[in-house]
Design a protein around this motif. Structure first.
Motif, PDB file in Angstrom:
ATOM      1  N   GLY A  10      -3.104  -4.956   8.738  1.00  0.00           N
ATOM      2  CA  GLY A  10      -3.736  -3.608   8.131  1.00  0.00           C
ATOM      3  C   GLY A  10      -3.037  -2.270   8.609  1.00  0.00           C
ATOM      4  N   VAL A  11      -2.129  -2.469   9.624  1.00  0.00           N
ATOM      5  CA  VAL A  11      -1.465  -1.374   9.694  1.00  0.00           C
ATOM      6  C   VAL A  11      -0.837  -0.966   8.675  1.00  0.00           C
ATOM      7  CG1 VAL A  11       0.361  -0.225  11.713  1.00  0.00           C
ATOM      8  CG2 VAL A  11      -1.631  -2.047  12.242  1.00  0.00           C
ATOM      9  N   LYS A  12      -0.590   0.210   8.302  1.00  0.00           N
ATOM     10  CA  LYS A  12      -0.081   1.381   7.670  1.00  0.00           C
ATOM     11  C   LYS A  12       1.138   2.143   8.024  1.00  0.00           C
ATOM     12  CE  LYS A  12      -1.828   2.832   3.967  1.00  0.00           C
ATOM     13  NZ  LYS A  12      -2.743   4.123   2.806  1.00  0.00           N
ATOM     14  N   ILE A  13       1.898   1.730   7.265  1.00  0.00           N
ATOM     15  CA  ILE A  13       3.624   2.920   8.321  1.00  0.00           C
ATOM     16  C   ILE A  13       3.719   3.929   7.560  1.00  0.00           C
ATOM     17  CG2 ILE A  13       5.619   2.289   9.060  1.00  0.00           C
ATOM     18  CD1 ILE A  13       4.487  -0.389  10.389  1.00  0.00           C
ATOM     19  N   ALA A  14       4.014   4.839   7.674  1.00  0.00           N
ATOM     20  CA  ALA A  14       5.176   5.367   6.838  1.00  0.00           C
ATOM     21  C   ALA A  14       6.809   5.864   7.609  1.00  0.00           C
ATOM     22  CB  ALA A  14       4.300   6.859   6.727  1.00  0.00           C
ATOM     23  N   TYR A  15       6.987   5.718   6.600  1.00  0.00           N
ATOM     24  CA  TYR A  15       8.364   5.243   7.095  1.00  0.00           C
ATOM     25  C   TYR A  15       9.505   6.942   6.299  1.00  0.00           C
ATOM     26  CZ  TYR A  15      13.882   5.283   6.577  1.00  0.00           C
ATOM     27  OH  TYR A  15      15.230   5.786   6.799  1.00  0.00           O
ATOM     28  N   THR A  32      11.518  -6.730   8.739  1.00  0.00           N
ATOM     29  CA  THR A  32      11.143  -7.439   9.777  1.00  0.00           C
ATOM     30  C   THR A  32       8.829  -6.790   9.568  1.00  0.00           C
ATOM     31  OG1 THR A  32      12.764  -7.375  10.342  1.00  0.00           O
ATOM     32  CG2 THR A  32      10.677  -8.097  12.217  1.00  0.00           C
ATOM     33  N   LEU A  33       9.107  -5.970   9.543  1.00  0.00           N
ATOM     34  CA  LEU A  33       7.328  -5.038  10.266  1.00  0.00           C
ATOM     35  C   LEU A  33       6.870  -5.360   8.676  1.00  0.00           C
ATOM     36  CD1 LEU A  33       8.620  -1.525  11.343  1.00  0.00           C
ATOM     37  CD2 LEU A  33       7.433  -3.698  12.697  1.00  0.00           C
ATOM     38  N   ARG A  34       7.047  -5.762   7.734  1.00  0.00           N
ATOM     39  CA  ARG A  34       5.864  -6.138   6.661  1.00  0.00           C
ATOM     40  C   ARG A  34       6.109  -8.062   7.154  1.00  0.00           C
ATOM     41  NH1 ARG A  34       9.686  -2.547   1.863  1.00  0.00           N
ATOM     42  NH2 ARG A  34       8.230  -0.890   2.036  1.00  0.00           N
ATOM     43  N   GLU A  35       7.214  -8.127   7.544  1.00  0.00           N
ATOM     44  CA  GLU A  35       6.842 -10.475   7.344  1.00  0.00           C
ATOM     45  C   GLU A  35       5.833 -10.587   8.516  1.00  0.00           C
ATOM     46  OE1 GLU A  35      10.020 -12.001   8.319  1.00  0.00           O
ATOM     47  OE2 GLU A  35      11.493 -11.193   7.303  1.00  0.00           O
ATOM     48  N   ALA A  36       5.813  -9.187   9.760  1.00  0.00           N
ATOM     49  CA  ALA A  36       4.612  -9.352  10.925  1.00  0.00           C
ATOM     50  C   ALA A  36       3.623  -8.567  10.076  1.00  0.00           C
ATOM     51  CB  ALA A  36       4.955  -8.181  11.605  1.00  0.00           C
ATOM     52  N   GLY A  37       3.117  -8.218   8.871  1.00  0.00           N
ATOM     53  CA  GLY A  37       1.943  -8.195   7.960  1.00  0.00           C
ATOM     54  C   GLY A  37       0.998  -6.844   7.937  1.00  0.00           C
ATOM     55  N   ALA A  38       2.757  -5.817   7.968  1.00  0.00           N
ATOM     56  CA  ALA A  38       2.149  -4.357   8.442  1.00  0.00           C
ATOM     57  C   ALA A  38       2.442  -3.941   6.078  1.00  0.00           C
ATOM     58  CB  ALA A  38       3.306  -3.696   8.900  1.00  0.00           C
ATOM     59  N   TYR A  61      -1.085  12.155   7.458  1.00  0.00           N
ATOM     60  CA  TYR A  61      -1.976  11.058   8.124  1.00  0.00           C
ATOM     61  C   TYR A  61      -2.944  11.408   7.121  1.00  0.00           C
ATOM     62  CZ  TYR A  61       0.287  11.094  12.654  1.00  0.00           C
ATOM     63  OH  TYR A  61       0.978  11.571  13.417  1.00  0.00           O
ATOM     64  N   GLU A  62      -3.485  12.131   6.644  1.00  0.00           N
ATOM     65  CA  GLU A  62      -3.803  12.322   5.226  1.00  0.00           C
ATOM     66  C   GLU A  62      -3.809  11.444   4.086  1.00  0.00           C
ATOM     67  OE1 GLU A  62      -6.739  14.915   4.847  1.00  0.00           O
ATOM     68  OE2 GLU A  62      -6.704  14.782   7.292  1.00  0.00           O
ATOM     69  N   LYS A  63      -2.653  10.670   4.172  1.00  0.00           N
ATOM     70  CA  LYS A  63      -2.712   9.667   3.297  1.00  0.00           C
ATOM     71  C   LYS A  63      -2.939   8.071   3.688  1.00  0.00           C
ATOM     72  CE  LYS A  63       0.750  12.348   0.715  1.00  0.00           C
ATOM     73  NZ  LYS A  63       2.115  12.034   0.840  1.00  0.00           N
ATOM     74  N   GLY A  64      -3.646   8.183   5.090  1.00  0.00           N
ATOM     75  CA  GLY A  64      -3.828   7.060   5.944  1.00  0.00           C
ATOM     76  C   GLY A  64      -3.204   6.303   6.586  1.00  0.00           C
ATOM     77  N   TYR A  65      -1.820   6.680   6.901  1.00  0.00           N
ATOM     78  CA  TYR A  65      -0.760   6.180   7.734  1.00  0.00           C
ATOM     79  C   TYR A  65      -1.003   6.242   8.870  1.00  0.00           C
ATOM     80  CZ  TYR A  65       2.113   5.558   3.691  1.00  0.00           C
ATOM     81  OH  TYR A  65       1.902   5.014   2.320  1.00  0.00           O
ATOM     82  N   ASP A  66      -0.990   5.218  10.041  1.00  0.00           N
ATOM     83  CA  ASP A  66      -1.500   5.059  11.123  1.00  0.00           C
ATOM     84  C   ASP A  66      -0.284   5.444  12.042  1.00  0.00           C
ATOM     85  OD1 ASP A  66      -4.075   4.097  11.033  1.00  0.00           O
ATOM     86  OD2 ASP A  66      -2.667   2.399   9.847  1.00  0.00           O
ATOM     87  N   ILE A  67       0.970   4.803  11.830  1.00  0.00           N
ATOM     88  CA  ILE A  67       2.527   5.214  12.342  1.00  0.00           C
ATOM     89  C   ILE A  67       3.245   5.556  11.602  1.00  0.00           C
ATOM     90  CG2 ILE A  67       4.424   3.512  13.024  1.00  0.00           C
ATOM     91  CD1 ILE A  67       1.912   3.497  15.321  1.00  0.00           C
ATOM     92  N   ILE A  68       4.174   6.353  11.876  1.00  0.00           N
ATOM     93  CA  ILE A  68       5.768   6.541  11.288  1.00  0.00           C
ATOM     94  C   ILE A  68       6.603   6.529  12.099  1.00  0.00           C
ATOM     95  CG2 ILE A  68       6.886   9.327  11.396  1.00  0.00           C
ATOM     96  CD1 ILE A  68       4.822  10.793  11.371  1.00  0.00           C
TER      97      ILE A  68
END
Length: 512
Positions: free
Chosen positions: A288-293, A316-322, A405-412
């Motif tokens: 459920g965590v959305k990350i923007a690279y 790796t982060l995708r393997e953790a579910g992100a 953030y307006e696109k729904g990402y929590d982490i940069i």
């Protein structure tokens, strides 16, 4: 009757002997012998458990890390002053506390202290000949005081660039600090000695501070974890300088968090620090965590090696579910504007006010130190520049909100630096730097970190992302929304669990 008594006595003696032998064998099995190097690099969490069991003593670790310092610091040059005798005394106190069961949160854990923080009677040199013979401090600063109250052992003072004004640690006062992974390259700055001391095994945790990347850059160069805190988390000597903060550094996420939980919160004279709620050392996965690279953020592009390392970290982060997506972000600042903005915030603010005291000392200062002093004395940065800097900060945050953030990402997610291949004695005042055939701006090491000092309310953890072809660590920034520290720690925990681990014996630094 006497014969029977003698037989019984002998049987009992034999039973005791057998019991003692069995106990000794069991103890030997449970109490393996650790090498100096193993103890020097062992995580705080593991050391604490071994201390509790009586398997290892804090005295052993102080001696092991001192041995590492003796062995390699002639090349690395990561310390200003060492306090091994005092550390041994504190280690013996910690040893007794474990025996009595009165051990505290960081009992017996050694600390490298940046030449900015200090214990009582320690000299703070600011990396400068101007201060090398200053009197010792009257009291420990709040961060070191908290560490000692928790049982930690301040053991060494670590090198910094002069007046903390560079992202490379090289001074007239103390010489050049060299990277334990590859001695040709830099350790970063301004907490450069702290990063190097961790990578070389001179301490278990270390203090840092961050005004332009000064925790994250050394953490990236040296393959360790570092947390750039948000305003109000830790005591600060300059309450109005919102873009500067102290924070923890360690070889893994858990140790960094344990340290942060000790040093966070107000001290006796803190004016602007919140009460601290301890942060967890374990988190659930990243479902459920959305990350923007966001790559180079429209500033400069990272080298291919850095980009490849970031792609591995993303897997790796995708393997953790992100959910990790490549998102185009342009913060709206050029490299020159970034350099001018931080100079305006610092020199037109409180820091510049103190620079007038160095007017007569410029000849004995390192080039970059004199460079900034001269600019300040000429009045090149005014309150008009300070206003323009504030407007740039607002514009940059608007771009982040609209584009991320307006696109729904929590982490940069970004690299910490465009490249790790920066010479140990690099002087940015001499012009731009060419790496792998690409010319980069003189402030190359700070291009990706400075924007988030302008927006210092955003918590950031540096984590190691890979190793370059020159054997240098590559770092990445995990960046949260303002004051949302737990979201950053959740990502960092999961990455630390599944991602690259640099301090596992065969991959550890080798001093040339």
């Amino acid at each position: 009757m006497k014969t029977l008594k003698r037989i019984i006595k002998n049987v009992i003696a034999i039973l005791f002997a057998v019991l003692f032998l069995a106990t000794s064998i069991a103890a030997k099995a449970q109490n393996p012998s650790y090498s100096h190097e193993e103890l020097a690099f062992m995580p705080a969490t593991q050391l604490i458990e071994l201390y509790k069991q009586g398997v290892v003593s804090p005295v052993d670790v102080v001696n092991a890390q001192k041995a590492q310092w003796v062995k390699t610091n002639g090349t690395i040059n990561a310390t200003t002053f060492v306090h091994f005798d005092d550390a041994l005394k504190l280690a013996k106190v910690s040893e007794k506390r474990y025996q009595k069961g009165t051990n505290r949160a960081l009992e017996g854990i050694t600390v490298g202290v940046k030449d900015e923080h200090h214990d009582k009677n320690w000299v703070v040199t600011f990396g400068s000949n101007v201060h090398k013979h200053d009197p010792g401090a009257e009291d420990a600063d709040p961060i070191v005081a908290k560490l000692k109250e928790a049982g930690a052992i301040p053991m060494i003072q670590t090198t910094v660039p002069e007046l903390y004004l560079n992202f490379v640690t090289s001074t007239k006062a103390w010489g050049t600090t060299r990277n334990p992974w590859n001695n040709e390259y830099a350790v970063g700055g301004s907490s450069g000695g702290s990063g190097a001391a961790l990578a070389a095994g001179y301490c278990t945790i270390a203090t840092g501070s961050d005004m332009g990347g000064s925790i994250r850059i050394p953490a990236a160069f040296n393959g360790v974890y570092g947390y750039k805190t948000t305003p109000g988390e830790l005591h600060t000597g300059n309450p109005h300088s919102y873009f500067a903060a102290s924070g923890p550094m360690a070889r893994n996420f858990t140790d960094m968090t344990l340290m942060h939980n000790v040093i966070a919160g107000p001290g006796k004279y803190s004016t602007n620090v919140f009460k601290h709620q301890p942060l967890a050392t374990e988190y659930e996965n990243l479902e459920g965590v959305k990350i923007a690279y966001v790559g180079g953020m429209g500033i400069v592009e990272p080298t291919q090696e850095v980009e490849d390392a970031m792609q591995d970290a993303i897997k790796t982060l995708r393997e953790a579910g992100a959910q990790v997506d490549v998102v185009k972000l342009n913060i709206g600042l050029t490299p020159d504007e970034i350099a001018h903005t931080i100079s305006s915030l610092a020199i037109a603010g409180p820091m510049g006010g103190g620079f007038s005291a160095y007017e007569e000392s410029i000849p004995e200062m390192t080039t970059y130190g004199g460079h900034f002093i001269a600019k300040s004395l000429k009045g090149e940065y005014t309150n008009k520049d300070l206003l323009q800097a504030e407007l740039k900060v607002k514009e940059m945050y608007k771009n982040i909100v609209d584009q991320v953030y307006e696109k729904g990402y929590d982490i940069i997610l970004t690299p910490t630096m465009p490249t790790s291949h920066i010479p140990a004695d690099y002087d940015f005042t001499q012009g731009n730097l060419t790496v792998d055939g690409t010319e980069y701006p003189a402030f190359i090491g700070m291009q990706y970190t400075l924007p988030f000092n302008f927006l210092n309310w955003m918590p950031i953890v540096n984590a190691p992302a890979g190793i370059s072809s020159e054997g240098m660590p590559i770092g990445m920034q995990i960046i949260g929304k303002p004051y949302e520290t737990e979201s950053v720690f959740k990502v960092a925990f999961n990455y630390n669990k599944l991602g690259i681990k640099l301090f596992q014996g065969k991959d550890m630094p080798v001093t040339k």
